[in-house]
Design a protein around this motif. Structure first.
Motif, PDB file in Angstrom:
ATOM      1  N   LEU A  72      38.608  46.929  48.542  1.00 14.84           N
ATOM      2  CA  LEU A  72      39.665  46.128  47.928  1.00 14.84           C
ATOM      3  C   LEU A  72      39.462  44.635  48.206  1.00 14.84           C
ATOM      4  O   LEU A  72      39.670  43.797  47.316  1.00 14.84           O
ATOM      5  CB  LEU A  72      41.033  46.574  48.419  1.00 14.84           C
ATOM      6  CG  LEU A  72      41.532  47.916  47.874  1.00 14.84           C
ATOM      7  CD1 LEU A  72      42.842  48.310  48.540  1.00 14.84           C
ATOM      8  CD2 LEU A  72      41.705  47.842  46.367  1.00 14.84           C
ATOM      9  N   LEU A  73      39.036  44.298  49.414  1.00 12.75           N
ATOM     10  CA  LEU A  73      38.783  42.897  49.742  1.00 12.75           C
ATOM     11  C   LEU A  73      37.616  42.331  48.936  1.00 12.75           C
ATOM     12  O   LEU A  73      37.661  41.195  48.472  1.00 12.75           O
ATOM     13  CB  LEU A  73      38.515  42.738  51.245  1.00 12.75           C
ATOM     14  CG  LEU A  73      39.738  42.876  52.153  1.00 12.75           C
ATOM     15  CD1 LEU A  73      39.318  42.829  53.617  1.00 12.75           C
ATOM     16  CD2 LEU A  73      40.746  41.785  51.853  1.00 12.75           C
ATOM     17  N   VAL A  74      36.567  43.125  48.763  1.00 11.26           N
ATOM     18  CA  VAL A  74      35.419  42.671  47.974  1.00 11.26           C
ATOM     19  C   VAL A  74      35.834  42.466  46.517  1.00 11.26           C
ATOM     20  O   VAL A  74      35.487  41.454  45.892  1.00 11.26           O
ATOM     21  CB  VAL A  74      34.246  43.666  48.086  1.00 11.26           C
ATOM     22  CG1 VAL A  74      33.160  43.348  47.079  1.00 11.26           C
ATOM     23  CG2 VAL A  74      33.685  43.671  49.502  1.00 11.26           C
ATOM     24  N   VAL A  75      36.581  43.404  45.953  1.00  6.04           N
ATOM     25  CA  VAL A  75      37.044  43.277  44.571  1.00  6.04           C
ATOM     26  C   VAL A  75      37.930  42.046  44.426  1.00  6.04           C
ATOM     27  O   VAL A  75      37.794  41.281  43.463  1.00  6.04           O
ATOM     28  CB  VAL A  75      37.779  44.561  44.120  1.00  6.04           C
ATOM     29  CG1 VAL A  75      38.495  44.348  42.793  1.00  6.04           C
ATOM     30  CG2 VAL A  75      36.812  45.720  44.037  1.00  6.04           C
ATOM     31  N   LEU A  76      38.825  41.813  45.354  1.00  6.93           N
ATOM     32  CA  LEU A  76      39.700  40.648  45.321  1.00  6.93           C
ATOM     33  C   LEU A  76      38.893  39.352  45.411  1.00  6.93           C
ATOM     34  O   LEU A  76      39.152  38.392  44.680  1.00  6.93           O
ATOM     35  CB  LEU A  76      40.728  40.725  46.453  1.00  6.93           C
ATOM     36  CG  LEU A  76      41.710  39.555  46.555  1.00  6.93           C
ATOM     37  CD1 LEU A  76      42.597  39.523  45.321  1.00  6.93           C
ATOM     38  CD2 LEU A  76      42.530  39.656  47.811  1.00  6.93           C
ATOM     39  N   ALA A  77      37.891  39.309  46.265  1.00  6.01           N
ATOM     40  CA  ALA A  77      37.062  38.119  46.415  1.00  6.01           C
ATOM     41  C   ALA A  77      36.292  37.824  45.131  1.00  6.01           C
ATOM     42  O   ALA A  77      36.223  36.672  44.676  1.00  6.01           O
ATOM     43  CB  ALA A  77      36.103  38.293  47.589  1.00  6.01           C
ATOM     44  N   VAL A  78      35.723  38.836  44.523  1.00  3.58           N
ATOM     45  CA  VAL A  78      34.982  38.645  43.268  1.00  3.58           C
ATOM     46  C   VAL A  78      35.918  38.150  42.179  1.00  3.58           C
ATOM     47  O   VAL A  78      35.589  37.228  41.428  1.00  3.58           O
ATOM     48  CB  VAL A  78      34.271  39.953  42.848  1.00  3.58           C
ATOM     49  CG1 VAL A  78      33.724  39.853  41.437  1.00  3.58           C
ATOM     50  CG2 VAL A  78      33.170  40.303  43.831  1.00  3.58           C
TER      51      VAL A  78
ATOM     52  N   LEU B  13      38.712  36.430  42.528  1.00  5.69           N
ATOM     53  CA  LEU B  13      39.103  35.046  42.807  1.00  5.69           C
ATOM     54  C   LEU B  13      37.978  34.071  42.497  1.00  5.69           C
ATOM     55  O   LEU B  13      38.213  32.985  41.949  1.00  5.69           O
ATOM     56  CB  LEU B  13      39.537  34.905  44.267  1.00  5.69           C
ATOM     57  CG  LEU B  13      40.888  35.528  44.624  1.00  5.69           C
ATOM     58  CD1 LEU B  13      41.124  35.460  46.125  1.00  5.69           C
ATOM     59  CD2 LEU B  13      42.012  34.825  43.883  1.00  5.69           C
ATOM     60  N   ILE B  14      36.746  34.453  42.812  1.00  2.00           N
ATOM     61  CA  ILE B  14      35.603  33.574  42.533  1.00  2.00           C
ATOM     62  C   ILE B  14      35.416  33.406  41.029  1.00  2.00           C
ATOM     63  O   ILE B  14      35.222  32.292  40.535  1.00  2.00           O
ATOM     64  CB  ILE B  14      34.329  34.121  43.210  1.00  2.00           C
ATOM     65  CG1 ILE B  14      34.447  33.985  44.733  1.00  2.00           C
ATOM     66  CG2 ILE B  14      33.088  33.412  42.699  1.00  2.00           C
ATOM     67  CD1 ILE B  14      33.363  34.704  45.500  1.00  2.00           C
ATOM     68  N   ARG B  15      35.482  34.498  40.281  1.00  8.19           N
ATOM     69  CA  ARG B  15      35.325  34.420  38.821  1.00  8.19           C
ATOM     70  C   ARG B  15      36.436  33.583  38.197  1.00  8.19           C
ATOM     71  O   ARG B  15      36.207  32.814  37.266  1.00  8.19           O
ATOM     72  CB  ARG B  15      35.299  35.806  38.208  1.00  8.19           C
ATOM     73  CG  ARG B  15      34.021  36.568  38.563  1.00  8.19           C
ATOM     74  CD  ARG B  15      33.954  37.875  37.875  1.00  8.19           C
ATOM     75  NE  ARG B  15      33.722  37.634  36.450  1.00  8.19           N
ATOM     76  CZ  ARG B  15      33.738  38.565  35.524  1.00  8.19           C
ATOM     77  NH1 ARG B  15      33.983  39.815  35.862  1.00  8.19           N
ATOM     78  NH2 ARG B  15      33.513  38.285  34.275  1.00  8.19           N
ATOM     79  N   ARG B  16      37.635  33.733  38.716  1.00  8.24           N
ATOM     80  CA  ARG B  16      38.769  32.974  38.205  1.00  8.24           C
ATOM     81  C   ARG B  16      38.596  31.477  38.485  1.00  8.24           C
ATOM     82  O   ARG B  16      38.892  30.637  37.643  1.00  8.24           O
ATOM     83  CB  ARG B  16      40.040  33.499  38.854  1.00  8.24           C
ATOM     84  CG  ARG B  16      41.296  32.909  38.316  1.00  8.24           C
ATOM     85  CD  ARG B  16      42.501  33.604  38.893  1.00  8.24           C
ATOM     86  NE  ARG B  16      43.677  32.800  38.678  1.00  8.24           N
ATOM     87  CZ  ARG B  16      44.768  32.858  39.378  1.00  8.24           C
ATOM     88  NH1 ARG B  16      44.842  33.719  40.368  1.00  8.24           N
ATOM     89  NH2 ARG B  16      45.782  32.096  39.115  1.00  8.24           N
ATOM     90  N   ALA B  17      38.086  31.140  39.669  1.00  9.85           N
ATOM     91  CA  ALA B  17      37.869  29.738  40.017  1.00  9.85           C
ATOM     92  C   ALA B  17      36.801  29.110  39.120  1.00  9.85           C
ATOM     93  O   ALA B  17      36.933  27.967  38.682  1.00  9.85           O
ATOM     94  CB  ALA B  17      37.470  29.624  41.482  1.00  9.85           C
ATOM     95  N   PHE B  18      35.726  29.837  38.837  1.00 10.09           N
ATOM     96  CA  PHE B  18      34.675  29.307  37.974  1.00 10.09           C
ATOM     97  C   PHE B  18      35.142  29.187  36.535  1.00 10.09           C
ATOM     98  O   PHE B  18      34.734  28.277  35.819  1.00 10.09           O
ATOM     99  CB  PHE B  18      33.408  30.166  38.047  1.00 10.09           C
ATOM    100  CG  PHE B  18      32.571  29.897  39.258  1.00 10.09           C
ATOM    101  CD1 PHE B  18      32.072  28.635  39.509  1.00 10.09           C
ATOM    102  CD2 PHE B  18      32.273  30.908  40.144  1.00 10.09           C
ATOM    103  CE1 PHE B  18      31.301  28.376  40.622  1.00 10.09           C
ATOM    104  CE2 PHE B  18      31.498  30.673  41.249  1.00 10.09           C
ATOM    105  CZ  PHE B  18      31.009  29.396  41.499  1.00 10.09           C
ATOM    106  N   ALA B  19      35.977  30.070  36.087  1.00  7.23           N
ATOM    107  CA  ALA B  19      36.465  30.022  34.711  1.00  7.23           C
ATOM    108  C   ALA B  19      37.323  28.785  34.487  1.00  7.23           C
ATOM    109  O   ALA B  19      37.289  28.184  33.415  1.00  7.23           O
ATOM    110  CB  ALA B  19      37.255  31.281  34.382  1.00  7.23           C
ATOM    111  N   LYS B  20      38.076  28.364  35.465  1.00  5.43           N
ATOM    112  CA  LYS B  20      38.930  27.187  35.337  1.00  5.43           C
ATOM    113  C   LYS B  20      38.132  25.899  35.460  1.00  5.43           C
ATOM    114  O   LYS B  20      38.534  24.878  34.932  1.00  5.43           O
ATOM    115  CB  LYS B  20      40.033  27.207  36.392  1.00  5.43           C
ATOM    116  CG  LYS B  20      41.115  28.217  36.108  1.00  5.43           C
ATOM    117  CD  LYS B  20      42.231  28.095  37.109  1.00  5.43           C
ATOM    118  CE  LYS B  20      43.332  29.089  36.803  1.00  5.43           C
ATOM    119  NZ  LYS B  20      44.427  28.996  37.752  1.00  5.43           N
ATOM    120  N   SER B  21      37.006  25.921  36.152  1.00  7.01           N
ATOM    121  CA  SER B  21      36.263  24.690  36.378  1.00  7.01           C
ATOM    122  C   SER B  21      35.475  24.250  35.154  1.00  7.01           C
ATOM    123  O   SER B  21      35.152  23.086  35.015  1.00  7.01           O
ATOM    124  CB  SER B  21      35.313  24.851  37.567  1.00  7.01           C
ATOM    125  OG  SER B  21      34.303  25.802  37.267  1.00  7.01           O
TER     126      SER B  21
END
Length: 73
Positions: free
Chosen positions: A9-15, A17-25
């Protein structure tokens, strides 16, 4: 077994969050200009093509240099 589930669950959450951060940038893609999408007709053969790819000669638009050389039909 519980530790493995929490780790997954932590790995899925981290992935996520990272994808979401890159999508906004990344800035949104700009729409195509009017000239890129406008279709014109070859004065010699009648084929439709984007204005950006057309050749202009003798007051007409043509699909190729050969048709521009031959002129209007």
């Amino acid at each position: 077994m519980g530790r493995l589930l929490v780790l997954i669950l932590l790995v899925v959450l981290a992935v996520w969050l990272i994808r979401r951060a890159f999508a906004k940038s990344h800035p949104p893609k700009s729409p195509k200009s009017l000239w890129e999408g406008e279709l014109v007709q070859c004065a010699h053969c009648g084929v439709h093509l984007p204005r950006g790819e057309a050749r202009s000669a003798a007051g007409g638009l043509y699909c190729s240099d050969d048709h521009a050389r031959l002129g209007k039909r």
